[in-house]
Design an enzyme around this catalytic site. Structure first.
Site, PDB file in Angstrom:
ATOM      1  N   ARG A   1       0.807  -1.227   0.000  1.00 40.50           N
ATOM      2  CA  ARG A   1       0.000   0.000   0.000  1.00 40.50           C
ATOM      3  C   ARG A   1       0.844   1.285   0.000  1.00 40.50           C
ATOM      4  NH1 ARG A   1      -3.782  -1.226   4.888  1.00 40.50           N
ATOM      5  NH2 ARG A   1      -2.252  -2.889   5.204  1.00 40.50           N
TER       6      ARG A   1
ATOM      7  N   ASN B   1      39.058  29.256  -7.641  1.00 38.16           N
ATOM      8  CA  ASN B   1      39.738  28.064  -7.103  1.00 38.16           C
ATOM      9  C   ASN B   1      39.824  26.918  -8.087  1.00 38.16           C
ATOM     10  OD1 ASN B   1      36.911  27.883  -6.929  1.00 38.16           O
ATOM     11  ND2 ASN B   1      37.050  26.281  -5.385  1.00 38.16           N
TER      12      ASN B   1
ATOM     13  N   ALA C   1      40.493  47.608  -5.279  1.00 33.71           N
ATOM     14  CA  ALA C   1      39.193  47.195  -5.814  1.00 33.71           C
ATOM     15  C   ALA C   1      39.321  46.846  -7.289  1.00 33.71           C
ATOM     16  CB  ALA C   1      38.178  48.317  -5.622  1.00 33.71           C
TER      17      ALA C   1
ATOM     18  N   GLY D   1      -6.161  -7.996  14.683  1.00 34.86           N
ATOM     19  CA  GLY D   1      -6.537  -9.153  15.494  1.00 34.86           C
ATOM     20  C   GLY D   1      -7.222  -8.641  16.760  1.00 34.86           C
TER      21      GLY D   1
ATOM     22  N   TYR E   1      32.114  34.658  -3.166  1.00 34.50           N
ATOM     23  CA  TYR E   1      32.335  33.220  -3.223  1.00 34.50           C
ATOM     24  C   TYR E   1      33.714  32.934  -2.655  1.00 34.50           C
ATOM     25  CZ  TYR E   1      33.509  28.550  -4.478  1.00 34.50           C
ATOM     26  OH  TYR E   1      33.924  27.247  -4.375  1.00 34.50           O
TER      27      TYR E   1
HETATM   28  C1  UD1 Z   1      -0.737  -8.785  12.531  1.00 35.59           C
HETATM   29  C2  UD1 Z   1      -1.384  -9.636  13.638  1.00 35.59           C
HETATM   30  C3  UD1 Z   1      -2.655  -8.942  14.099  1.00 35.59           C
HETATM   31  C4  UD1 Z   1      -2.330  -7.542  14.576  1.00 35.59           C
HETATM   32  C5  UD1 Z   1      -1.601  -6.765  13.496  1.00 35.59           C
HETATM   33  C6  UD1 Z   1      -1.084  -5.465  14.058  1.00 35.59           C
HETATM   34  C7  UD1 Z   1      -0.815 -11.908  12.988  1.00 35.59           C
HETATM   35  C8  UD1 Z   1      -1.312 -13.177  12.437  1.00 35.59           C
HETATM   36  N1  UD1 Z   1      -1.680 -10.941  13.098  1.00 35.59           N
HETATM   37  O1  UD1 Z   1      -1.676  -8.759  11.473  1.00 35.59           O
HETATM   38  O2  UD1 Z   1      -3.242  -9.684  15.140  1.00 35.59           O
HETATM   39  O3  UD1 Z   1      -3.508  -6.881  14.945  1.00 35.59           O
HETATM   40  O4  UD1 Z   1      -0.452  -7.486  13.024  1.00 35.59           O
HETATM   41  O5  UD1 Z   1      -0.546  -4.703  13.024  1.00 35.59           O
HETATM   42  O6  UD1 Z   1       0.336 -11.821  13.324  1.00 35.59           O
HETATM   43  N2  UD1 Z   1       5.671 -10.221   8.178  1.00 35.59           N
HETATM   44  C9  UD1 Z   1       6.807 -10.889   7.826  1.00 35.59           C
HETATM   45  N3  UD1 Z   1       6.716 -12.137   7.302  1.00 35.59           N
HETATM   46  C10 UD1 Z   1       5.527 -12.754   7.118  1.00 35.59           C
HETATM   47  C11 UD1 Z   1       4.348 -12.066   7.476  1.00 35.59           C
HETATM   48  C12 UD1 Z   1       4.463 -10.806   8.017  1.00 35.59           C
HETATM   49  O7  UD1 Z   1       7.912 -10.383   7.991  1.00 35.59           O
HETATM   50  O8  UD1 Z   1       5.518 -13.903   6.631  1.00 35.59           O
HETATM   51  C13 UD1 Z   1       5.790  -8.879   8.734  1.00 35.59           C
HETATM   52  C14 UD1 Z   1       5.120  -7.849   7.855  1.00 35.59           C
HETATM   53  O9  UD1 Z   1       6.031  -7.288   6.934  1.00 35.59           O
HETATM   54  C15 UD1 Z   1       4.644  -6.821   8.870  1.00 35.59           C
HETATM   55  C16 UD1 Z   1       4.367  -7.649  10.121  1.00 35.59           C
HETATM   56  O10 UD1 Z   1       5.081  -8.853   9.955  1.00 35.59           O
HETATM   57  O11 UD1 Z   1       5.642  -5.883   9.187  1.00 35.59           O
HETATM   58  C17 UD1 Z   1       2.904  -7.914  10.338  1.00 35.59           C
HETATM   59  O12 UD1 Z   1       2.414  -8.693   9.271  1.00 35.59           O
HETATM   60  P1  UD1 Z   1       1.012  -8.442   8.591  1.00 35.59           P
HETATM   61  O13 UD1 Z   1       0.836  -9.430   7.502  1.00 35.59           O
HETATM   62  O14 UD1 Z   1       0.868  -7.019   8.260  1.00 35.59           O
HETATM   63  O15 UD1 Z   1       0.050  -8.832   9.764  1.00 35.59           O
HETATM   64  P2  UD1 Z   1      -1.384  -8.291   9.965  1.00 35.59           P
HETATM   65  O16 UD1 Z   1      -2.294  -9.013   9.064  1.00 35.59           O
HETATM   66  O17 UD1 Z   1      -1.399  -6.820   9.930  1.00 35.59           O
END
Ligand code: UD1
Ligand code: CA
Length: 459
Positions: free
Chosen positions: A16, A388, A425, A142, A368
């Site tokens: 996004r 310079n 000057a 969540g 300058y």
């Molecule tokens: C997650 C939580 C949710 C919470 C929310 C808060 C879970 C299942 N859910 O949801 O309860 O309310 O964050 O923002 O954890 N990421 C990885 N690898 C992966 C998946 C995710 O590095 O395989 C990283 C993403 O880049 C991100 C973060 O983990 O920075 C959260 O992942 P995202 O998929 O955004 O979780 P949400 O669905 O937002």
């Protein structure tokens, strides 16, 4: 021994954001979000940091080059539990203690909040603590499911919740502290039988509670702090919150900010007591400003070390040093490796680059000065230029104490103007000027009498 290990989730692209850059590298108040998170985590006492990377990993590694963190690669993003699983070997190294899990896109969290989350876990001998927040619109997060006694039962994701569950406003912020041992034991039991077919880290809590372990939800004191950045609009919101925090911190410490809505100060910048910042002041990078200065309007300093009692009006300075008691501006450009000593006067439309300007020297207008070493109490006439660059190489000028440079002098480098010497000057100076000499380097004036013909004007 109690180890404190932080795992920072930073593998996502952040669709996004509509960006070529991984989301966590977008900057808030001058610092990439993931770096900001690392600094907060360190401040909260988490000495070991593991960063989970995936999308454009090289860029994240490059940016965090100096941070001494451990990188763990997640090839495919199969969920937050899968992400942490990639780091099991690393976490095992520090298994006695606590593991903080935090997202790289939550730049507003305070170290005090993380300390509290850790302390609650430790003091209650709990398996985990979850930072929660009340949201007017909890969509997408969540939800925290509690039993009749208010004890946490589990976390339900948006896509898996019933109507009743989704009506709950207490949400999971995605920041947790786990007992390392309990996390390592439970993580392999997480499956992906859910609406998104992802391995949810949030399932670990349900599993721990079923084992009879304690999981404590800790509501954030300030829910604003828990905001994650998913779009450019949220990036600007986070920027504003962090900026106001920094400005208020400085005002509380004795800095006057005339209009905080038009003052931009990055996280690492320091400003001394009784300094006044006028609108349009932008202080960036590793800038330090001393006491009793007046900065602005419209003054931008990047990595500038600026002492006490300086007045800078409409100055753009980068990578340079400004001593004390100087009066600079308006409309001055100070370029890298410039060192302005003390009590120097620099006036309008002056550019200085890679030069030393010693005490009480004056460069009042249209000058300058590049690659030059200028002594004390030198006076530069209006329009002085240090020549310079010969088209291939840069050369230096040396101008000694008390020299007087006449208006519109060209000093063709390399050249040395001695102590108390004068240049006339309009001179182009190509040879060294001895101490106390007057150098005249211009053609003699000739007056042609009655040169204007009678029939060319009427009076
Ligand atoms: C997650 C939580 C949710 C919470 C929310 C808060 C879970 C299942 N859910 O949801 O309860 O309310 O964050 O923002 O954890 N990421 C990885 N690898 C992966 C998946 C995710 O590095 O395989 C990283 C993403 O880049 C991100 C973060 O983990 O920075 C959260 O992942 P995202 O998929 O955004 O979780 P949400 O669905 O937002
Ligand atoms: Ca998210």
């Amino acid at each position: 021994m109690e180890n404190l290990t932080a795992v920072i989730l930073a593998a996502g692209q952040g669709t996004r954001m509509k960006s070529e850059l991984p989301k966590v590298l977008h900057k808030v108040c001058g610092i990439p979000m993931v770096k900001q998170v690392i600094h907060v985590v360190k401040k909260a006492g988490y000495e070991n940091q593991i960063v989970i990377t995936g999308f454009k990993e090289e860029l994240v590694r490059q940016e965090l080059d100096k941070e001494k963190v451990t990188f763990v690669h997640q090839e495919e993003q199969l969920g937050t539990a899968h992400a942490i699983s990639q780091a099991i070997k690393e976490i095992e190294k520090y298994s006695a203690g606590y593991v903080l899990v935090i997202c790289g896109d939550t730049p507003l969290l305070r170290s005090e909040t993380l300390e509290k989350l850790t302390n609650v876990c430790r003091e209650n001998n709990a398996s985990a603590t979850v930072l929660t927040a009340m949201m007017d619109n909890p969509f997408g997060y969540g939800r925290i499911i509690r039993d009749g006694k208010g004890q946490m039962k589990r976390i339900v994701e948006q896509k898996d919740g019933t109507m009743e569950e989704l009506a709950i406003h207490e949400i999971n912020t995605g920041t947790y502290v786990f007992s390392a041992e309990d996390l390592l034991r439970t993580l392999p039991k997480v499956n992906n039988n859910n609406a998104q077919q992802e391995y949810y880290l949030t399932d670990v809590f349900g599993l721990l509670i079923q084992e009879g372990k304690k999981v404590i939800p800790v509501p954030a004191d300030d829910s604003e702090e828990t905001m994650g950045v998913n779009s450019r609009i949220q990036l600007a919101q986070a920027e504003k919150i962090l900026r106001v925090r920094k400005l208020e911190e400085l005002m509380a410490a004795g800095v006057t900010i005339i209009n905080p809505d038009h003052t931009y100060i990055e996280q690492d910048v320091k400003v001394g007591q009784d300094t006044v910042l006028y609108p349009g002041t932008i202080l960036q990078g590793q800038t330090e400003v001393g006491k009793n200065c007046i900065l602005g309007p419209d003054t931008q300093l990047q990595n500038v070390c600026c002492g006490d009692n300086n007045t800078l009006n409409r100055v753009y300075a980068h990578d340079c040093i400004i001593g004390n008691d100087n009066n600079i501006g308006p409309f001055v450009h100070l370029r890298p490796d410039t060192h302005i000593h003390d009590d120097v006067k620099i006036g309008n439309f002056v550019e200085i680059k890679n030069s030393n300007i010693d005490d009480k020297t004056k460069l009042p207008h249209l000058i300058y000065c590049g690659d030059s070493d200028v002594g004390k109490q030198v006076n530069f006439g209006c329009g002085t230029i240090t020549v310079n660059f010969d088209g291939k190489n840069k050369h230096r000028c040396r101008i000694d104490d008390h020299a007087f440079i006449g208006c519109n002098t060209n000093l063709v480098a390399p050249v040395h103007v001695g102590k108390r010497a004068f240049t006339a000057a309009g001179s182009t100076i190509t040879k060294d000027v001895p101490e106390k000499a007057l150098a005249i380097g211009r053609t003699k004036q000739i007056n042609r009498e009655n040169w204007v013909k009678k029939d060319t004007y009427k009076d």
